[in-house]
Design an enzyme around this catalytic site. Structure first.
Site, PDB file in Angstrom:
ATOM      1  N   LYS A  81       0.925  -1.235  -0.023  1.00 30.47           N
ATOM      2  CA  LYS A  81       0.199  -0.037  -0.019  1.00 30.47           C
ATOM      3  C   LYS A  81       0.884   1.228  -0.048  1.00 30.47           C
ATOM      4  O   LYS A  81       2.064   1.223   0.643  1.00 30.47           O
ATOM      5  CB  LYS A  81      -0.881  -0.039   1.117  1.00 30.47           C
ATOM      6  CG  LYS A  81      -2.086   0.988   1.040  1.00 30.47           C
ATOM      7  CD  LYS A  81      -3.191   0.246   0.237  1.00 30.47           C
ATOM      8  CE  LYS A  81      -4.571   1.037   0.379  1.00 30.47           C
ATOM      9  NZ  LYS A  81      -5.538   0.130  -0.538  1.00 30.47           N
ATOM     10  N   GLY A 186     -20.018   2.990  -1.926  1.00 33.22           N
ATOM     11  CA  GLY A 186     -21.165   2.980  -1.091  1.00 33.22           C
ATOM     12  C   GLY A 186     -22.343   3.179  -2.159  1.00 33.22           C
ATOM     13  O   GLY A 186     -23.470   2.672  -1.811  1.00 33.22           O
TER      14      GLY A 186
END
Length: 350
Positions: A81, A186
């Site tokens: 990451k 979302g």
């Protein structure tokens, strides 16, 4: 412009690099947790961290999570990451992203980067001007584009598996589902749930996104601080992490937790608290792998059938994980971690 790479010691991780380019305004961390299963892969996040220590904590947690996510999704990739320290709305420039690309290129293929919070496909295109290890691109023969829809699709599939485990059917018609966070993932998840007949409750700090969800999806809108006061069947956290903690879990009315946010548990012990309350928790690193599956198709130069096959695979593993957790009386996190640890041990032994 001078790019400086500094290796930082971090026990339990293969490599943690501080990348700096003062002229471009770059200050970033690239963390490689494991390459046991292949080159590390994971998105780049831009966030205005309060300190370097906070940035290191986030980068290392996210990198470890990517190792487990990529393993469980069977992608032939390790975990890594990167985080760019700064305000994405104010500090991000094409030259900063190019400088970040030079830092990724300097690692020689140990790490592939892609979009994450604060970074778009357009930003990644600037990064790709300086490195062949930038993916999640909109163009090219194998460009996979925005990974968000694939993340949402994976969460939706796993949510239905969880529903079947609890209620005996994947049908979510009439189920009260609270979606916390209406970003790209979302909102896409909310659209899928609406189409499937769920009753939506939504919250976000973006008033325009809430108004859109209320109008188009018939969603009930609540304030961010009212989440755990709601009656719900399913909780889908799709914002930032650590939302499940010792204060919120005792108030949670949901029977199922399945969402896209990373690091949803504030501490590992929260999994035991959820189990004690009879709440089924689907580990975030398992269910939100759709985005990295999309990116992996680009890394491996595969197409849409690869992505859909891997999405089917994570849903199958969720069903296996739930069955084992019930049979062995263990948390789903324990079962999922054990499944990945076995994969890593076998890879290291080989």
């Amino acid at each position: 412009m001078t790019l400086n790479l500094t290796d930082l010691k971090q026990p339990g991780f293969e490599r943690l690099v501080l990348a700096e380019d003062a002229d471009a305004g770059l200050r970033a961390l690239i963390c490689i947790h494991s390459t046991a299963l292949g080159p590390a892969a994971g998105g780049c996040r831009m966030w205005n961290y309060a300190s370097d220590a906070e940035a290191i904590t986030d980068a290392t947690r996210l990198a470890r999570g990517m190792t487990y996510k990529n393993a469980m999704a069977d992608l032939g990739l390790g975990g890594g990451k990167s985080v760019i320290i700064g305000d994405a709305r104010r500090d991000k420039t094409p030259e900063l992203m190019r400088a970040f690309g030079r830092a990724v290129q300097a690692l020689g293929g140990q790490y592939y980067t892609a979009e994450d919070v604060g970074i778009s496909t357009e930003d990644m295109a600037y990064t790709a001007e300086e490195t062949v290890y930038a993916v999640g691109l909109a163009g090219g023969d194998h460009g996979s584009g925005d990974p968000s829809p694939w993340t949402a699709e994976g969460v939706f599939r796993c949510l239905k598996v969880g529903a079947a485990h609890i209620w005996g059917t994947e049908d979510v018609t009439g189920k009260r589902v609270l979606v916390q966070g209406l970003g790209h993932v979302g909102l896409s998840l909310a659209e899928k749930l609406h189409a499937a007949g769920a009753k939506l409750i939504v919250t976000d700090i973006n008033a325009a996104a809430l108004a859109d969800a209320a109008e188009r999806l018939g969603a009930e809108v609540i304030a961010p601080g009212e989440v755990f006061q709601q009656e719900m069947d399913i909780f889908a956290p799709c914002a930032l992490g650590a939302v499940l903690n010792a204060e919120t879990v005792p108030a949670l009315s949901a029977k199922l937790v399945c969402g896209a946010a990373n690091n949803q548990l504030a501490t590992p012990e929260i999994a035991d608290l959820l189990k004690a309350r009879g709440i089924v928790y689907l580990p975030d690193y398992v269910v939100n792998a759709g985005g990295i599956i999309s990116v992996a198709s680009e890394i491996h130069k595969r197409g849409e059938n690869y992505r859909r096959g891997r999405l089917d695979g994570i849903a199958t593993r969720v069903a296996e994980m739930l069955a084992r957790a019930k049979a062995e009386g263990r948390t789903t996190v324990e079962i999922a971690d054990a499944m990945v640890d076995r994969m890593l041990d076998q890879a290291k032994a080989a």
